[in-house]
Design a protein around this motif. Structure first.
Motif, PDB file in Angstrom:
ATOM      1  N   THR A 102     -14.407  35.439 -61.617  1.00 44.10           N
ATOM      2  CA  THR A 102     -14.115  34.168 -62.290  1.00 44.10           C
ATOM      3  C   THR A 102     -12.862  33.566 -61.660  1.00 44.10           C
ATOM      4  O   THR A 102     -11.788  34.143 -61.737  1.00 44.10           O
ATOM      5  N   ARG A 103     -13.060  32.420 -60.974  1.00 48.81           N
ATOM      6  CA  ARG A 103     -11.924  31.754 -60.336  1.00 48.81           C
ATOM      7  C   ARG A 103     -11.942  30.287 -60.725  1.00 48.81           C
ATOM      8  O   ARG A 103     -12.983  29.752 -61.111  1.00 48.81           O
ATOM      9  N   GLU A 104     -10.818  29.628 -60.541  1.00 43.08           N
ATOM     10  CA  GLU A 104     -10.777  28.206 -60.840  1.00 43.08           C
ATOM     11  C   GLU A 104     -11.602  27.446 -59.811  1.00 43.08           C
ATOM     12  O   GLU A 104     -11.447  27.629 -58.602  1.00 43.08           O
ATOM     13  N   SER A 105     -12.519  26.615 -60.295  1.00 37.97           N
ATOM     14  CA  SER A 105     -13.329  25.770 -59.414  1.00 37.97           C
ATOM     15  C   SER A 105     -13.579  24.462 -60.127  1.00 37.97           C
ATOM     16  O   SER A 105     -14.111  24.456 -61.235  1.00 37.97           O
ATOM     17  N   THR A 106     -13.191  23.391 -59.496  1.00 40.85           N
ATOM     18  CA  THR A 106     -13.308  22.100 -60.158  1.00 40.85           C
ATOM     19  C   THR A 106     -14.495  21.324 -59.608  1.00 40.85           C
ATOM     20  O   THR A 106     -14.706  21.267 -58.391  1.00 40.85           O
ATOM     21  N   ILE A 107     -15.279  20.764 -60.524  1.00 40.14           N
ATOM     22  CA  ILE A 107     -16.393  19.906 -60.110  1.00 40.14           C
ATOM     23  C   ILE A 107     -15.838  18.522 -59.790  1.00 40.14           C
ATOM     24  O   ILE A 107     -15.036  17.982 -60.571  1.00 40.14           O
ATOM     25  N   VAL A 108     -16.221  17.961 -58.634  1.00 41.28           N
ATOM     26  CA  VAL A 108     -15.794  16.609 -58.298  1.00 41.28           C
ATOM     27  C   VAL A 108     -16.941  15.656 -58.631  1.00 41.28           C
ATOM     28  O   VAL A 108     -18.086  15.881 -58.258  1.00 41.28           O
ATOM     29  N   LYS A 109     -16.614  14.616 -59.366  1.00 40.00           N
ATOM     30  CA  LYS A 109     -17.642  13.663 -59.794  1.00 40.00           C
ATOM     31  C   LYS A 109     -18.115  12.839 -58.600  1.00 40.00           C
ATOM     32  O   LYS A 109     -17.431  12.779 -57.569  1.00 40.00           O
ATOM     33  N   PRO A 110     -19.291  12.196 -58.724  1.00 34.24           N
ATOM     34  CA  PRO A 110     -19.801  11.407 -57.595  1.00 34.24           C
ATOM     35  C   PRO A 110     -18.778  10.368 -57.104  1.00 34.24           C
ATOM     36  O   PRO A 110     -18.768  10.018 -55.931  1.00 34.24           O
ATOM     37  N   ASP A 111     -17.896   9.885 -57.995  1.00 34.23           N
ATOM     38  CA  ASP A 111     -16.920   8.882 -57.546  1.00 34.23           C
ATOM     39  C   ASP A 111     -15.708   9.508 -56.867  1.00 34.23           C
ATOM     40  O   ASP A 111     -14.744   8.813 -56.539  1.00 34.23           O
TER      41      ASP A 111
END
Lengths: 854, 248
Positions: A102-111
């Motif tokens: 479990t690591r930090e992972s950020t989803i980037v939005k289409p914009d």
């Protein structure tokens, strides 16, 4: 046949419904906060426990590394090699083995903007359709291969991704693009409790999440019919003592427990506030009963004359208090539901993710509310009730022969004794500090209560002269109220019954004393905080994370590589034991010495490079450490380091109390490190805008990073403090609200008491407007009196508490003159508001009826 | 004149009773060595000008106030020896009161007010007696009303009924008709007369109204804290005549 005492009590309550309603309201709010505190903590805890239980799913056993000491839930554990999995899989009874990464992972939005979450943003390793850990595939399938990802359905919806889209994810190793092949859920829900989840297959997870063949822990599922304890023993046999096998629910319990601790702190804050509001309410009740009793003097004397014993009268009064207490507690518990729901909603609105929960009302909540609500009401009514024994039966015919009030001399002695005892206890609590936190809080809390009681009792003696002064200088020195008939009457009335003036003012006195105490402490804390920050915030840029797990070390490395920047250093921390006590040990590289000024008093910052430790002067003094002495540090994974003290410093505001090099800290854990913040200086000769642009460009790759320059950083730290202070102020304002209610109540009662007098005034030609004004003036005198007392008591109290607070927290006293002047002016408004109802009532009196009233 | 030693069998008596308010220069002798007794089954009126001590005498006789010196007896009991609890019981069981005004507890109904002393003492109400008392004062139709719904005369009738209900040894009435119009006043006085003549009650009434005093069997005159005169079987003219003499 009901007893006459019960009948008289019930009829008495019914006859004074409105009066009693006001009193009830004061208690209701106190009880609401008590029950709300319990309900909130109970329901949130239940919800959190079940959420974590659900997250555990089918994990029967878990393998992880043990820690030597400290908090199981928050410990940074050494990771477990993936290679252990095959050995565990071979143990009889084990059906499946999963790596927990479990690591930090950020989803980037289409914009291109990062998806904000109210909880952590996770990247995890995922095997098969449904994971052991309770996560399920709701649509599509699990990610397979290096170019696929499954994300939780709630986040996908919020970000606007649909199946088949290419999703950008930023993980510890940088940015990656993946095809969305599945939507996941947790248990029955589509979200992750406020968290976002990106699930990769184990190989991709290992590389993209930077796990390097190491997992946080290993989840184990069992075959049907296998005995868990047998399998647990068998697994322990194939592992070395470096690892531990625990039941699957254990770490869930630990995590939930850690969160519950935070909730408990919150609950205690609410209870503390409930205590303040109840204390103010107690004065209000005392006041109301004292006045009601003097109003009913003839009735009570008549009862005595025709044969009621003084016990029966006392029981009657206490019975009324009991009824008020019961009714108030009932409403209070209802109010508690509102408080609990309101606070949950408020916090969720500001971004916290309290799990939605049905309100739990436990027996304990009800018992505590009843004890508090009824206890406070009956206790407050006790003294007025006892005083009824002084009513001579002959007062039924000669009301002028009413109470024989406590003699002035006696009251002065009793008041002064209470006051002195309070001050003594308060000083012992604040400065001698016996018996730890409980001793300090207990002694100073009780001291404060005695102090307030003492002042309230003494204030009767000077209510008359002070009221005279107030009425001479108000509203402005140019046109004192004593110039008008209405003002003169108000002034005389306030002076005529100093006892009533004093008790009415006492509720406001306490409220404002607390406000000014807090105001002084807050101003002092704020000033000290600001001064310290100004001295130590010398970096040009601070990068912090608004995520849950800090910044990946790659960020600092990339910043250090920028030619536009000069010195760059990350700040990390780990828990360790020194002399058997848990401490937070910070780690930086030597460059930090030029970025943040910790104010060295001896030694050198460069000694860090030699593997030495820097110590703040407070712990150095406590442990008698000087430059050259050695300290033994036990890290949470059990390893120890013996370090030489290389320097002593005096500013802990940014770096904390203990500082080592990054290399030394690496011994604390083999888990990948995260940085709490990064400090950087601009390289010489570089334009500030150019440097900022370069930093911002790097930051784009790390969505959770927040870049702040010196002023922004300082402001954001001050804002954090201010937010906390605003909450405290809001709560205190509520206590003042109760005090306003108290003044309104007493004014209404005293208008009633003076019906005849008002009738007479109207008969000889006073207009309604004048009468109203007179009542309003009196309320203003009373509230200004209360406010003056409150500030007089509160400011020294605040100074005393500020002095008693640790130097690292408050150094230097600041008295917020503006706030205090504002409080005094606001008390005039309080008086005007409190007088609205009573003044209207006085003006409505029918002249003829009022005169003939007995 | 009465005998100088009060008969202990009297319903109530005062023996060398003095009551002094204030000290030294401001000393006021409200009662000055008063000795008087009140025979059972008699209706006695105490009269006197304002400040003569008539109310003080009554308050002390009833155990509502204490003497500075001397003794008062109710039914042979020396009140000076009683503590607060015993005095309470005495007021509840042996003594009945009718005041000039504010006789009733505003939150209780007429009936509840009548039975209040009995209820306070936890004594079972004698229903037959209660009915007799209620019909004597003609209150049958008003029993469930609150004091605020009753006229002044009716309120005083409730007070009379309450005083009678516990069959006390003696009833003290303090200007019972002072606040009433003459018709209602006459009504109350006839009820009291009836209570003495037909029900055997003992009543002591303080009044300054010669007409009211004429309902009594005996009138005792007070002036400056002393008993100065008395008449038996008075007429209002006789009383008025005496009062004029006292006033001069």
């Amino acid at each position: 046949m009901t007893s006459p005492v019960i009948r008289l009590t019930l009829r008495g309550v019914l006859a004074r419904k409105f009066r009693i309603l006001l009193t009830v309201f004061a208690i209701v709010s106190g009880v609401a906060f008590v029950s709300g505190a319990f309900m909130l903590t109970d329901s949130v805890k239940t919800a959190i426990n079940s959420l974590f239980q659900e997250l555990r799913g089918d994990i029967a056993l878990e393998v992880r590394t043990p820690i030597a000491f400290g908090d199981e839930a928050r410990a940074k554990r050494d990771p477990v090699p993936d290679a252990l999995a095959s050995g565990i899989k071979a143990v009889a009874g084990v059906s499946s083995v999963e790596l927990n990464i479990t690591r930090e992972s950020t989803i980037v939005k289409p914009d291109g903007k990062p998806l904000k979450t109210s909880g952590p943003a996770f990247g995890i390793s995922w095997v098969g359709q449904n994971g052991l850990d309770g996560r399920t595939i709701l649509a599509g399938r699990e990610a397979r291969g290096p170019n696929e990802v499954a994300i939780d359905k709630a986040s996908a919806k919020r970000a606007g991704y649909v199946m088949g889209d290419t999703v950008t994810v930023v993980g510890p190793t940088g940015k990656g693009e993946f095809k969305l092949v599945g939507l996941t859920g947790t248990g029955k829900t589509s979200g992750g409790g406020g968290a976002s989840v990106c699930a990769f297959d184990p190989v991709t997870a290992d590389s993209f999440l930077g796990a390097k063949g190491l997992a946080d822990s290993i989840y184990i599922g069992l075959e049907k019919g296998a005995s868990r304890s047998t399998v647990q023993k068998d697994i322990a046999k194939v592992l070395t003592s470096k690892y531990e096998v625990i039941p699957g629910e254990q770490s869930a319990k630990e995590t939930a427990g850690a969160i519950n601790d935070i909730i408990d702190i919150f609950g205690k804050l609410l209870l503390g506030f409930a205590a303040i509001s109840l204390f103010v309410s107690a004065f209000l009740i005392f006041n109301t009963f004292a006045i009601i009793i003097s109003q009913r003097l003839r009735e009570l004397a008549l009862l005595r004359a025709i044969g009621a014993s003084s016990l029966q009268i006392r029981l009657m009064i206490l019975g009324e208090a009991l009824i008020i207490g019961i009714v108030a507690t009932g409403f209070g518990i209802l109010g508690g539901v509102g408080v609990s729901k309101g606070i949950t909603a408020l916090f969720n609105a500001t971004g916290a993710a309290f799990p939605s929960a049905t309100i739990t009302i436990s027996t304990r909540t009800i018992i505590a509310s009843l004890l508090v609500g009824i206890g406070v009401t009956v206790t407050a009514a006790m003294v007025p009730a006892l005083r009824t024994s002084n009513i001579p039966p002959v007062a039924a015919m000669r009301p002028e022969m009413g109470f024989t009030a406590m003699q002035r001399g006696k009251r002065l002695v009793a008041g002064a004794a209470t006051l002195l005892a309070g001050i003594a206890l308060l000083c012992i609590g604040l400065f001698v500090q016996p018996g730890g936190a409980i001793g300090i809080l207990g002694a100073s809390g009780l001291g404060a209560i005695l102090l307030f009681l003492g002042v309230a009792s003494l204030s009767t003696s000077f209510a008359a002269p002070v009221s005279a002064v107030i009425s001479r200088i108000l509203p402005f020195p140019i046109w004192p109220m004593t110039r008008s008939v209405a003002g003169r009457l108000a002034s005389r009335n306030a002076q005529r019954t100093p006892r009533r003036t004093a008790t009415t003012a006492s509720a406001l006195m306490i409220g404002l004393a607390l406000v000014s105490t807090v105001a002084v402490i807050a101003a002092s804390v704020q000033k000290s905080f600001k001064d310290r920050l100004q001295g130590s915030v010398t970096a040009d840029y601070y990068v912090t994370s608004d995520g849950f797990q800090g910044l990946p070390p790659a960020f600092a490395e990339k910043l250090a590589a920028l030619p536009e920047l000069g010195k760059v250093s990350p700040f990390r921390a780990s828990t360790a034991q020194i002399n058997g006590e848990s401490k937070q040990i910070g780690a930086v590289n030597v460059d930090m010495g030029d970025i943040v000024n910790v104010k060295l008093t001896s030694g050198s910052f460069a000694s860090l490079a030699k593997g030495q430790i820097l110590v703040h002067r407070d712990p150095a003094r406590d442990l008698s450490l000087t430059v050259g002495s050695s300290v033994t540090i036990t890290w949470q994974n059990g390893t120890t380091s013996k370090l030489i003290v290389g320097g002593i410093y005096s500013d802990s505001s940014i770096a904390g109390n203990w500082l080592v090099s990054l290399n030394v800290l690496a011994q604390a854990s083999t888990a990948p490190p995260v940085d709490f913040f990064i400090g950087a200086k601009i390289a010489p000769g570089i334009n500030i805008d150019v440097a900022r642009a370069a930093v911002d460009k790097v930051a784009e790759e790390f969505p959770s990073a927040q870049v702040q320059d010196q002023a922004e950083f300082q402001k954001s730290r001050e804002d954090q403090l201010n937010q906390l202070l605003i909450i405290v102020y809001c709560l205190l304002v509520f206590a003042i609200g109760i005090a306003v209610l108290g003044i309104a109540n007493t004014m209404a009662l005293s208008v009633y008491e003076r019906t005849r007098e008002f009738g007479l005034l109207r008969a000889v030609g006073m207009s309604k407007r004048h009468l109203k004004r007179s009542v309003r003036w009196e309320a203003i005198i009373v509230s200004v009196f209360g406010a003056t007392l409150g500030v007089t008591v509160g400011v020294p109290l605040g100074v005393a508490v500020s002095i008693a607070l640790p130097k690292s927290f408050v150094n230097g006293i600041q008295i917020p003159i503006t706030t205090i002047v504002f409080v005094l002016l606001a008390s005039i408004v309080v008086g005007i508001i409190a007088a609205i109802g009573p003044a209207r009532r006085a003006a409505k009196l029918d002249v003829l009826e009022a005169i003939s009233a007995i | 004149m009465t005998s100088t030693t009060p008969t202990l069998v009297a319903a109530a008596a005062a023996l060398n009773a003095s009551k002094i308010y204030g000290k030294d220069d401001s000393e006021v002798r409200a009662l000055d060595d008063v000795t008087v007794d009140f025979t059972e089954g008699q209706f006695t009126a105490i009269m006197g000008p304002s400040g003569s001590g008539k109310s003080t005498l009554m308050h002390c006789l009833a155990g509502l106030d204490t003497l500075s010196s001397g003794k008062v007896f109710v039914d042979g009991t020396d009140l000076s020896g009683l503590n607060d609890r015993e005095l309470t019981v005495l007021r509840r069981e042996q003594v009945g009161f009718i005041f000039q005004a504010y006789n009733l507890i505003p939150t209780l109904t007429a009936l509840e007010n009548i039975t209040l002393p009995l209820d306070l003492g936890g004594v079972e109400v004698d229903q037959t007696w209660l009915n007799e008392v209620v019909s004597a004062v003609k209150l049958e139709s008003r029993l469930t009303h609150r004091p605020s719904e009753l006229s002044g005369g009716q309120q005083q009738r409730v007070a009379v009924a309450r005083a009678l209900a516990s069959r006390p040894k003696i009833i003290f009435a303090d200007e019972p008709t002072g606040n009433l119009d003459s018709r209602s006043g006459a009504e109350i006085l006839s009820f009291m007369r009836h209570a003495v003549s037909d029900l055997g009650q003992t009543i002591v009434m303080v009044t300054h109204d010669p007409v009211a005093a004429a309902y009594a069997d005996r009138v005792v005159f007070l002036a400056d804290g002393k008993v100065v005169d008395e008449i038996t079987s008075p007429t209002s003219e006789q009383v008025l005549d005496r009062m004029k003499k006292l006033g001069s």
